[in-house]
Design a protein around this motif. Structure first.
Motif, PDB file in Angstrom:
ATOM      1  N   ASP A   1       0.827  -1.212   0.000  1.00 41.59           N
ATOM      2  CA  ASP A   1       0.000   0.000   0.000  1.00 41.59           C
ATOM      3  C   ASP A   1       0.858   1.258   0.000  1.00 41.59           C
ATOM      4  O   ASP A   1       0.468   2.292  -0.545  1.00 41.59           O
ATOM      5  CB  ASP A   1      -0.922   0.017   1.223  1.00 41.59           C
ATOM      6  N   ALA A   2       2.037   1.163   0.635  1.00 39.55           N
ATOM      7  CA  ALA A   2       2.926   2.322   0.737  1.00 39.55           C
ATOM      8  C   ALA A   2       3.895   2.422  -0.434  1.00 39.55           C
ATOM      9  O   ALA A   2       4.673   3.382  -0.514  1.00 39.55           O
ATOM     10  CB  ALA A   2       3.710   2.252   2.042  1.00 39.55           C
ATOM     11  N   GLY A   3       3.881   1.431  -1.321  1.00 38.40           N
ATOM     12  CA  GLY A   3       4.772   1.449  -2.470  1.00 38.40           C
ATOM     13  C   GLY A   3       6.214   1.148  -2.123  1.00 38.40           C
ATOM     14  O   GLY A   3       7.139   1.675  -2.742  1.00 38.40           O
ATOM     15  N   THR A   4       6.418   0.288  -1.124  1.00 41.52           N
ATOM     16  CA  THR A   4       7.771  -0.092  -0.735  1.00 41.52           C
ATOM     17  C   THR A   4       7.812  -1.593  -0.517  1.00 41.52           C
ATOM     18  O   THR A   4       6.768  -2.247  -0.410  1.00 41.52           O
ATOM     19  CB  THR A   4       8.205   0.629   0.561  1.00 41.52           C
ATOM     20  N   ASP A   5       9.005  -2.151  -0.476  1.00 41.65           N
ATOM     21  CA  ASP A   5       9.122  -3.582  -0.181  1.00 41.65           C
ATOM     22  C   ASP A   5      10.132  -3.833   0.928  1.00 41.65           C
ATOM     23  O   ASP A   5      10.571  -4.962   1.142  1.00 41.65           O
ATOM     24  CB  ASP A   5       9.522  -4.371  -1.430  1.00 41.65           C
ATOM     25  N   ALA A   6      10.493  -2.773   1.656  1.00 43.57           N
ATOM     26  CA  ALA A   6      11.555  -2.893   2.649  1.00 43.57           C
ATOM     27  C   ALA A   6      11.041  -2.655   4.059  1.00 43.57           C
ATOM     28  O   ALA A   6      10.160  -1.820   4.282  1.00 43.57           O
ATOM     29  CB  ALA A   6      12.667  -1.890   2.346  1.00 43.57           C
ATOM     30  N   VAL A   7      11.607  -3.407   5.004  1.00 39.02           N
ATOM     31  CA  VAL A   7      11.437  -3.094   6.419  1.00 39.02           C
ATOM     32  C   VAL A   7      12.618  -2.216   6.803  1.00 39.02           C
ATOM     33  O   VAL A   7      13.772  -2.650   6.764  1.00 39.02           O
ATOM     34  CB  VAL A   7      11.393  -4.367   7.280  1.00 39.02           C
ATOM     35  N   ALA A   8      12.341  -0.970   7.150  1.00 40.88           N
ATOM     36  CA  ALA A   8      13.414  -0.021   7.445  1.00 40.88           C
ATOM     37  C   ALA A   8      14.120  -0.354   8.748  1.00 40.88           C
ATOM     38  O   ALA A   8      15.328  -0.131   8.888  1.00 40.88           O
ATOM     39  CB  ALA A   8      12.849   1.397   7.504  1.00 40.88           C
ATOM     40  N   GLY A   9      13.363  -0.879   9.714  1.00 38.73           N
ATOM     41  CA  GLY A   9      13.962  -1.212  10.995  1.00 38.73           C
ATOM     42  C   GLY A   9      12.911  -1.654  11.991  1.00 38.73           C
ATOM     43  O   GLY A   9      11.705  -1.512  11.765  1.00 38.73           O
ATOM     44  N   VAL A  10      13.394  -2.221  13.087  1.00 38.11           N
ATOM     45  CA  VAL A  10      12.548  -2.649  14.202  1.00 38.11           C
ATOM     46  C   VAL A  10      12.917  -1.771  15.394  1.00 38.11           C
ATOM     47  O   VAL A  10      14.100  -1.586  15.689  1.00 38.11           O
ATOM     48  CB  VAL A  10      12.775  -4.135  14.529  1.00 38.11           C
ATOM     49  N   VAL A  11      11.924  -1.229  16.078  1.00 44.96           N
ATOM     50  CA  VAL A  11      12.176  -0.255  17.138  1.00 44.96           C
ATOM     51  C   VAL A  11      11.723  -0.799  18.489  1.00 44.96           C
ATOM     52  O   VAL A  11      10.610  -1.325  18.609  1.00 44.96           O
ATOM     53  CB  VAL A  11      11.449   1.075  16.855  1.00 44.96           C
TER      54      VAL A  11
END
Length: 231
Positions: free
Chosen positions: A63-73
């Protein structure tokens, strides 16, 4: 209090910009986690793992147009949860506030420290509580462009946070010393670490929770004692 047995992912807090989930919907603690969509990828907040989680993350990413997990917080020192395992699975790192102690060494995953903005996410971090008595290190996140406020512990919507007339309640341990730092925010929505978030009239709910924290304390403690005695 915490879930045991087989997890069963239940979606909560779907909005334009993310989604939440509760991995063990029958547990008293109602541990909630969130996936926040940003231009640099999906940020996973205090995640608890469950079957179907990767599909949910992929759905938000698409939905956001991305395929990456930027990080876990990790936003609370006690919320290590499944952060390390999920970070390894998605080939990313666990992000911890620069000032938070006693967490990084307990995570079997690469760790990045942050201060101010979380990466390039648009979410600004701020200290909610840093104390040794009781031991409590908590960071909040706020995106002024979307009005999304993330509070992992100081307020919540799980039953044990709430007096009878409350939509959002201050943590039982903080009832007599509510987190005044939250008074500066006027959010569109509040995502919490225990229970479903407040997605409408959030600013009013936050104001009411802080204002009634002390006056409703006795009622909440009585309710909790009754539930404990009666099971």
């Amino acid at each position: 209090m915490k879930g045991s047995g087989t997890a069963s992912l239940t979606e909560i807090d779907r909005f334009d910009g993310g989604v939440g989930w509760i991995a063990y919907p029958d547990e008293t603690m109602q541990r909630a986690s969130h996936a926040l969509a940003t231009e640099e990828g999906i940020w996973l907040i205090d995640p608890v793992d469950a079957p179907g989680l990767d599909d949910l993350i992929a759905d938000v990413a698409a939905d956001a147009g991305t395929d990456a997990v930027a990080g876990v917080v990790v936003c609370l020192d006690r919320h290590k949860r499944d952060a390390a395992a999920i970070a390894r699975r998605h080939d990313t790192e666990v992000y911890i506030p620069r000032w938070m102690s006693g967490v990084a060494s307990k995570l079997d995953a690469p760790v990045t420290r942050f201060a101010g903005e979380l990466g390039d996410s648009g979410f600004e971090s701020f200290v909610i509580r840093e104390s040794s008595l009781p031991p409590w290190q908590e960071v909040g996140l706020y995106n002024p462009d979307t009005g999304t406020l993330v509070v992992p512990e100081s307020v919540g919507t799980a039953s044990y946070f709430l007096a009878d007339d409350e939509v959002l309640g201050v943590h039982p341990m903080l009832r007599l010393m509510p987190p005044k730092t939250l008074e500066r925010y006027d959010p569109e929505r509040i995502l919490v670490g225990h229970g479903a978030g407040v997605l409408s009239d959030a600013a009013a709910a936050l104001d009411a929770a802080l204002a009634s924290s002390k006056s409703n304390a006795i009622e909440l403690y009585g309710k909790t004692a009754k539930q404990f005695i009666m099971g």
